[in-house]
Design a protein around this motif. Structure first.
Motif, PDB file in Angstrom:
ATOM      1  N   PRO A  23       0.827  -1.212   0.000  1.00 28.66           N
ATOM      2  CA  PRO A  23       0.000   0.000   0.000  1.00 28.66           C
ATOM      3  C   PRO A  23       0.855   1.254   0.000  1.00 28.66           C
ATOM      4  O   PRO A  23       1.766   1.393   0.811  1.00 28.66           O
ATOM      5  CB  PRO A  23      -0.824  -0.122   1.288  1.00 28.66           C
ATOM      6  CG  PRO A  23      -0.080  -1.101   2.137  1.00 28.66           C
ATOM      7  CD  PRO A  23       0.652  -2.006   1.228  1.00 28.66           C
ATOM      8  N   MET A  24       0.560   2.146  -0.946  1.00 33.17           N
ATOM      9  CA  MET A  24       1.271   3.427  -1.048  1.00 33.17           C
ATOM     10  C   MET A  24       0.245   4.512  -1.325  1.00 33.17           C
ATOM     11  O   MET A  24      -0.496   4.438  -2.303  1.00 33.17           O
ATOM     12  CB  MET A  24       2.315   3.382  -2.161  1.00 33.17           C
ATOM     13  CG  MET A  24       3.460   2.441  -1.911  1.00 33.17           C
ATOM     14  SD  MET A  24       4.660   2.390  -3.274  1.00 33.17           S
ATOM     15  CE  MET A  24       3.751   1.394  -4.476  1.00 33.17           C
ATOM     16  N   ALA A  25       0.208   5.518  -0.465  1.00 39.30           N
ATOM     17  CA  ALA A  25      -0.778   6.582  -0.606  1.00 39.30           C
ATOM     18  C   ALA A  25      -0.547   7.372  -1.888  1.00 39.30           C
ATOM     19  O   ALA A  25       0.575   7.784  -2.185  1.00 39.30           O
ATOM     20  CB  ALA A  25      -0.713   7.508   0.600  1.00 39.30           C
ATOM     21  N   THR A  26      -1.614   7.587  -2.658  1.00 37.30           N
ATOM     22  CA  THR A  26      -1.521   8.338  -3.913  1.00 37.30           C
ATOM     23  C   THR A  26      -2.165   9.713  -3.817  1.00 37.30           C
ATOM     24  O   THR A  26      -1.882  10.585  -4.641  1.00 37.30           O
ATOM     25  CB  THR A  26      -2.220   7.579  -5.050  1.00 37.30           C
ATOM     26  OG1 THR A  26      -3.625   7.491  -4.763  1.00 37.30           O
ATOM     27  CG2 THR A  26      -1.648   6.184  -5.227  1.00 37.30           C
ATOM     28  N   SER A  27      -3.066   9.901  -2.841  1.00 39.31           N
ATOM     29  CA  SER A  27      -3.834  11.150  -2.688  1.00 39.31           C
ATOM     30  C   SER A  27      -4.617  11.481  -3.959  1.00 39.31           C
ATOM     31  O   SER A  27      -4.797  12.654  -4.297  1.00 39.31           O
ATOM     32  CB  SER A  27      -2.910  12.321  -2.306  1.00 39.31           C
ATOM     33  OG  SER A  27      -2.335  12.100  -1.045  1.00 39.31           O
ATOM     34  N   ALA A  67      -6.496  10.178   7.293  1.00 42.60           N
ATOM     35  CA  ALA A  67      -5.119  10.666   7.444  1.00 42.60           C
ATOM     36  C   ALA A  67      -4.820  11.892   6.582  1.00 42.60           C
ATOM     37  O   ALA A  67      -4.045  12.757   6.983  1.00 42.60           O
ATOM     38  CB  ALA A  67      -4.131   9.556   7.110  1.00 42.60           C
ATOM     39  N   ASP A  68      -5.409  11.964   5.380  1.00 38.97           N
ATOM     40  CA  ASP A  68      -5.181  13.129   4.522  1.00 38.97           C
ATOM     41  C   ASP A  68      -6.354  13.317   3.571  1.00 38.97           C
ATOM     42  O   ASP A  68      -7.191  12.425   3.395  1.00 38.97           O
ATOM     43  CB  ASP A  68      -3.863  13.003   3.749  1.00 38.97           C
ATOM     44  CG  ASP A  68      -3.876  11.877   2.735  1.00 38.97           C
ATOM     45  OD1 ASP A  68      -4.577  12.010   1.716  1.00 38.97           O
ATOM     46  OD2 ASP A  68      -3.175  10.868   2.943  1.00 38.97           O
ATOM     47  N   VAL A  72      -8.692   7.490   0.261  1.00 37.99           N
ATOM     48  CA  VAL A  72      -9.910   6.778  -0.124  1.00 37.99           C
ATOM     49  C   VAL A  72     -10.690   6.372   1.121  1.00 37.99           C
ATOM     50  O   VAL A  72     -10.119   5.969   2.135  1.00 37.99           O
ATOM     51  CB  VAL A  72      -9.563   5.529  -0.963  1.00 37.99           C
ATOM     52  CG1 VAL A  72     -10.816   4.715  -1.285  1.00 37.99           C
ATOM     53  CG2 VAL A  72      -8.849   5.928  -2.245  1.00 37.99           C
ATOM     54  N   SER A  73     -12.020   6.456   1.039  1.00 46.20           N
ATOM     55  CA  SER A  73     -12.899   6.042   2.129  1.00 46.20           C
ATOM     56  C   SER A  73     -13.420   4.627   1.912  1.00 46.20           C
ATOM     57  O   SER A  73     -13.722   4.228   0.792  1.00 46.20           O
ATOM     58  CB  SER A  73     -14.097   6.990   2.221  1.00 46.20           C
ATOM     59  OG  SER A  73     -15.082   6.484   3.110  1.00 46.20           O
ATOM     60  N   ILE A  74     -13.495   3.879   3.017  1.00 46.94           N
ATOM     61  CA  ILE A  74     -14.223   2.612   3.030  1.00 46.94           C
ATOM     62  C   ILE A  74     -15.173   2.641   4.231  1.00 46.94           C
ATOM     63  O   ILE A  74     -15.550   1.632   4.797  1.00 46.94           O
ATOM     64  CB  ILE A  74     -13.245   1.418   3.058  1.00 46.94           C
ATOM     65  CG1 ILE A  74     -13.942   0.108   2.676  1.00 46.94           C
ATOM     66  CG2 ILE A  74     -12.529   1.311   4.410  1.00 46.94           C
ATOM     67  CD1 ILE A  74     -13.004  -1.045   2.376  1.00 46.94           C
ATOM     68  N   SER A  75     -15.569   3.872   4.599  1.00 42.87           N
ATOM     69  CA  SER A  75     -16.344   4.115   5.812  1.00 42.87           C
ATOM     70  C   SER A  75     -17.848   4.180   5.557  1.00 42.87           C
ATOM     71  O   SER A  75     -18.633   4.231   6.503  1.00 42.87           O
ATOM     72  CB  SER A  75     -15.889   5.423   6.470  1.00 42.87           C
ATOM     73  OG  SER A  75     -16.195   6.535   5.639  1.00 42.87           O
ATOM     74  N   ARG A  76     -18.254   4.189   4.275  1.00 40.72           N
ATOM     75  CA  ARG A  76     -19.662   4.356   3.924  1.00 40.72           C
ATOM     76  C   ARG A  76     -20.079   3.274   2.935  1.00 40.72           C
ATOM     77  O   ARG A  76     -19.292   2.879   2.073  1.00 40.72           O
ATOM     78  CB  ARG A  76     -19.879   5.730   3.278  1.00 40.72           C
ATOM     79  CG  ARG A  76     -19.273   6.876   4.057  1.00 40.72           C
ATOM     80  CD  ARG A  76     -19.117   8.141   3.239  1.00 40.72           C
ATOM     81  NE  ARG A  76     -18.162   8.012   2.129  1.00 40.72           N
ATOM     82  CZ  ARG A  76     -17.567   9.034   1.519  1.00 40.72           C
ATOM     83  NH1 ARG A  76     -17.814  10.270   1.920  1.00 40.72           N
ATOM     84  NH2 ARG A  76     -16.736   8.839   0.519  1.00 40.72           N
ATOM     85  N   ALA A 108      -4.003  11.740  12.629  1.00 38.20           N
ATOM     86  CA  ALA A 108      -4.987  12.558  11.923  1.00 38.20           C
ATOM     87  C   ALA A 108      -4.857  14.015  12.349  1.00 38.20           C
ATOM     88  O   ALA A 108      -4.230  14.335  13.364  1.00 38.20           O
ATOM     89  CB  ALA A 108      -6.390  12.043  12.203  1.00 38.20           C
ATOM     90  N   LYS A 109      -5.485  14.902  11.575  1.00 35.20           N
ATOM     91  CA  LYS A 109      -5.455  16.331  11.883  1.00 35.20           C
ATOM     92  C   LYS A 109      -6.881  16.874  11.840  1.00 35.20           C
ATOM     93  O   LYS A 109      -7.627  16.579  10.907  1.00 35.20           O
ATOM     94  CB  LYS A 109      -4.591  17.079  10.873  1.00 35.20           C
ATOM     95  CG  LYS A 109      -3.145  16.634  10.831  1.00 35.20           C
ATOM     96  CD  LYS A 109      -2.375  17.395   9.756  1.00 35.20           C
ATOM     97  CE  LYS A 109      -0.937  16.885   9.648  1.00 35.20           C
ATOM     98  NZ  LYS A 109      -0.896  15.483   9.174  1.00 35.20           N
ATOM     99  N   PRO A 110      -7.270  17.684  12.834  1.00 32.73           N
ATOM    100  CA  PRO A 110      -8.628  18.254  12.841  1.00 32.73           C
ATOM    101  C   PRO A 110      -8.930  19.051  11.573  1.00 32.73           C
ATOM    102  O   PRO A 110     -10.081  19.095  11.130  1.00 32.73           O
ATOM    103  CB  PRO A 110      -8.620  19.155  14.081  1.00 32.73           C
ATOM    104  CG  PRO A 110      -7.520  18.630  14.946  1.00 32.73           C
ATOM    105  CD  PRO A 110      -6.492  18.088  14.007  1.00 32.73           C
TER     106      PRO A 110
END
Length: 331
Positions: A23-27, A67-68, A72-76, A108-110
């Motif tokens: 896994p590598m973050a692509t944003s 995180a940024d 990608v979301s897998i929360s919904r 994470a950041k607010p």
């Protein structure tokens, strides 16, 4: 490349060779949604099926764990349609694919999540991925129960999205690594103190994921097996935790760094986390992935020959050159 080209079967999934794209973050996401840019990226990387297994970039299991902004979301449940585009693309190219699911915790950041930052304890993150200086809210037992459910629900979505498996992210100073590491976990209840207590949340997540996806679905865990920071987890902690995860029902262990992140301090050799993966491989019967500093096929083959791991993750080399695996396979 005799060993590198050998197929391997994990649960009911046959993987064509031992090459793993970690896994590598692509944003490349937009508001957590899968975009055409992201599909094109995975299409390019998986073209020809030369990579045996692709583990997609970490997807957040809840908004507070994001995180940024480009993640990608897998929360919904509404994420499933887009995630299916990823699996369809990679499967059409004849590679297998696992979804990595994650909660950033105090990484994470607010400003990104719009939520209160939570973690195992009220300790500012000292890890390579999260030095924001923000002191998080210590999670209550209700918070822990909620996050456990978020992971289980995310795993169910991964299965419904046709991923071949799911990988629980407990490395690189993200939330589950924060519970595992004494650097961030200062709790005095049943989730802190002893190693068994510090991995209690992991074991609860594994149990709930099993309930949501069944016994036959592939469940992996990426473990930051050692922090390489004074006062943090040691190699021995990583081995002990790995044995507990295997006993709990994990099918595959993906070994990396803890609070040190993806880099091992003062080490640049191919497979610089191999002391961890080798020690763990000796104590478990499930397959082990090793990633870190591997840029050539010969290096990967040698690490397999030396029983350092069962599969080899190649990150930056594949990120830079999408034909890397093709060149190795056809060499």
């Amino acid at each position: 490349m005799k060993l590198l080209m050998q197929p391997i079967k994990i649960k009911n999934i046959k993987i064509n060779n031992r090459i793993v794209m970690p896994p590598m973050a692509t944003s490349k996401s937009g508001d957590g949604m899968v975009t055409d840019d992201l599909i094109n990226y995975y299409d390019e990387k998986s073209k020809g099926g030369y990579i045996g297994l692709i583990i997609t970039e970490h997807s957040y299991v809840s908004k507070e764990g994001m995180a940024d902004k480009g993640q990608v979301s897998i929360s919904r449940d509404s994420d499933i349609e887009g995630l299916k585009r990823i699996t369809e693309t990679i499967h059409n190219n004849d590679s297998k694919v696992i979804a990595q699911i994650s909660h950033a915790g105090s990484s994470a950041k607010p400003s990104v999540t719009g939520c209160e930052i939570i973690s195992a304890s009220e300790v500012a993150n000292v890890g390579a991925t999260g030095k924001s200086g923000i002191v998080p809210h210590e999670m209550s037992k209700e918070d822990i129960k909620r996050v456990v459910k978020c992971f289980a629900d995310a795993a169910k979505r991964a299965k419904e999205s046709n991923f071949d498996g799911v990988e629980i992210h407990s490395a690189h100073a993200y939330l589950l690594n924060q519970f595992f590491s004494p650097l961030a976990n200062k709790r005095t209840d049943e989730y802190g103190g002893s190693l068994e207590n510090r991995v209690r949340i992991h074991l609860e997540i594994i149990e709930e994921i099993r309930k949501s996806v069944g016994e036959d679905y592939l469940v992996a865990l990426r473990l930051g097996a050692c922090d390489y920071i004074d006062g943090g987890n040691t190699l021995e902690d990583g081995v002990a935790a790995s044995k507990l995860f295997e006993k709990a029902g994990v099918d595959l262990l993906d070994i990396s760094g803890g609070f040190c992140g993806i880099i091992r301090p003062d080490h640049k050799e191919a497979g610089y986390f191999s002391e961890l993966s080798q020690a763990i491989k000796k104590e478990v019967s499930i397959p082990v992935i090793l990633t870190g500093g591997i840029t050539e096929g010969e290096q990967a083959e040698k690490l397999l020959e030396e029983y350092k791991a069962d599969l080899i993750g190649v990150g930056r080399a594949i990120l830079k050159d999408s034909t890397w695996a093709k060149k190795v396979v056809e060499d």
